[in-house]
Design a protein around this motif. Structure first.
Motif, PDB file in Angstrom:
ATOM      1  N   PRO A  22     -20.456  14.509  35.281  1.00 37.65           N
ATOM      2  CA  PRO A  22     -19.293  13.884  35.072  1.00 37.65           C
ATOM      3  C   PRO A  22     -17.942  14.448  35.426  1.00 37.65           C
ATOM      4  N   THR A  23     -16.944  13.568  35.874  1.00 39.63           N
ATOM      5  CA  THR A  23     -15.656  14.291  35.805  1.00 39.63           C
ATOM      6  C   THR A  23     -14.762  13.086  35.012  1.00 39.63           C
ATOM      7  N   PHE A  24     -14.088  13.701  34.240  1.00 39.13           N
ATOM      8  CA  PHE A  24     -12.864  12.673  33.560  1.00 39.13           C
ATOM      9  C   PHE A  24     -11.410  13.052  34.188  1.00 39.13           C
ATOM     10  N   ASP A  25     -11.449  13.614  35.185  1.00 37.96           N
ATOM     11  CA  ASP A  25      -9.900  14.115  36.097  1.00 37.96           C
ATOM     12  C   ASP A  25     -10.461  13.987  37.551  1.00 37.96           C
ATOM     13  N   PRO A  26     -10.679  13.089  38.221  1.00 42.17           N
ATOM     14  CA  PRO A  26     -11.110  13.017  39.553  1.00 42.17           C
ATOM     15  C   PRO A  26      -9.880  13.374  40.448  1.00 42.17           C
ATOM     16  N   THR A  29     -10.383  17.157  40.499  1.00 38.69           N
ATOM     17  CA  THR A  29     -11.713  17.729  40.824  1.00 38.69           C
ATOM     18  C   THR A  29     -11.749  17.297  42.634  1.00 38.69           C
ATOM     19  N   PHE A  58     -18.127   2.681  37.508  1.00 39.65           N
ATOM     20  CA  PHE A  58     -18.168   3.788  38.140  1.00 39.65           C
ATOM     21  C   PHE A  58     -17.927   4.217  39.478  1.00 39.65           C
ATOM     22  N   HIS A  60     -19.153   7.259  42.274  1.00 38.14           N
ATOM     23  CA  HIS A  60     -20.050   8.587  42.479  1.00 38.14           C
ATOM     24  C   HIS A  60     -19.799   8.958  43.799  1.00 38.14           C
ATOM     25  N   TYR A  75     -17.180   9.228  38.079  1.00 37.51           N
ATOM     26  CA  TYR A  75     -15.797   9.153  37.357  1.00 37.51           C
ATOM     27  C   TYR A  75     -16.171   7.628  36.770  1.00 37.51           C
ATOM     28  N   TYR A  76     -15.896   7.375  35.333  1.00 33.01           N
ATOM     29  CA  TYR A  76     -16.310   6.322  34.721  1.00 33.01           C
ATOM     30  C   TYR A  76     -14.884   5.481  34.448  1.00 33.01           C
ATOM     31  N   ALA A 171      -6.627   6.722  39.665  1.00 31.32           N
ATOM     32  CA  ALA A 171      -6.848   7.827  38.509  1.00 31.32           C
ATOM     33  C   ALA A 171      -5.361   7.951  37.943  1.00 31.32           C
TER      34      ALA A 171
END
Length: 203
Positions: A22-26, A29, A58, A60, A75-76, A171
């Protein structure tokens, strides 16, 4: 001597298809893996409520890390890191290793083998360019075995990069959503290709 469980099934896996996290900062990333390290974005799957009930929307996205292997991130939309009760479950589902097989026959061989064991297949699904089966191993780790539905094309690479750029823009929004992502991606397509239609083929 043959190890237990290896009876007549020929070894058919072809190595790692992808490892996913998972990433919370695309934005960071994508900047790190694509722009700093130079790993091209080669595929992106968007999902509106796909998966278990109440699963968040999300995207992917996948980076080519060489030798046919890929590194992938989820990323959700709408999930705040470390503040949302869904985080532990999402982390469990997002972190997985995907093993590559070449054909549906190979995939079904592995599904049959799992279904005869203590760890039956939990899900079989086709999504865009692959068909996959999923199982949780004895350690609680999610494993995917996946096979291609078709060859990846230049158009897939083009779409993946449009998706990555749209995601980086959306984002930054205080309330990012999949709908805003789709709208931004459409804007990028119009900005980049409306005057050069010959560069885009949907054949």
């Amino acid at each position: 001597m043959t190890s237990p469980g290896t009876d007549s099934l020929e070894h058919k896996v072809r190595g790692v298809d992808h490892a996913a996290f998972p990433t919370f900062d695309p934005r960071a990333t994508i900047a790190f893996y694509r722009d700093v390290l130079g790993f091209p974005v080669v595929h992106a799957t968007c999902a509106l409520g796909w998966g278990p009930e109440k699963h968040p929307d999300f995207i992917h996205f996948f980076f080519d890390i060489g030798n046919g292997d890929r590194l992938a991130f989820f990323y959700y939309f709408g999930i705040e890191p470390y503040r949302d009760s869904e985080i532990p479950d999402l982390l469990h589902r997002a972190r997985h290793l995907a093993i590559h097989v070449d054909t549906q026959e190979d995939l079904l061989d592995y599904r049959a083998r799992l279904d005869r064991s203590e760890w039956p297949c939990e899900l079989q699904v086709r999504h865009e360019t692959v068909e996959s089966i999923y199982v949780t191993d004895p350690n609680g780790y999610l494993m995917e075995i996946t096979r291609p539905l078709r060859a990846i094309t230049v158009e897939d690479d083009l779409d993946a990069n449009l998706s990555a750029d749209a995601l980086m823009d959306v984002a930054a929004d205080p309330e990012p959503t999949l709908e805003k992502f789709y709208a931004r991606k459409a804007e990028l397509i119009a900005e980049r290709y409306v005057d050069e239609p010959a560069q885009v083929s949907f054949a």
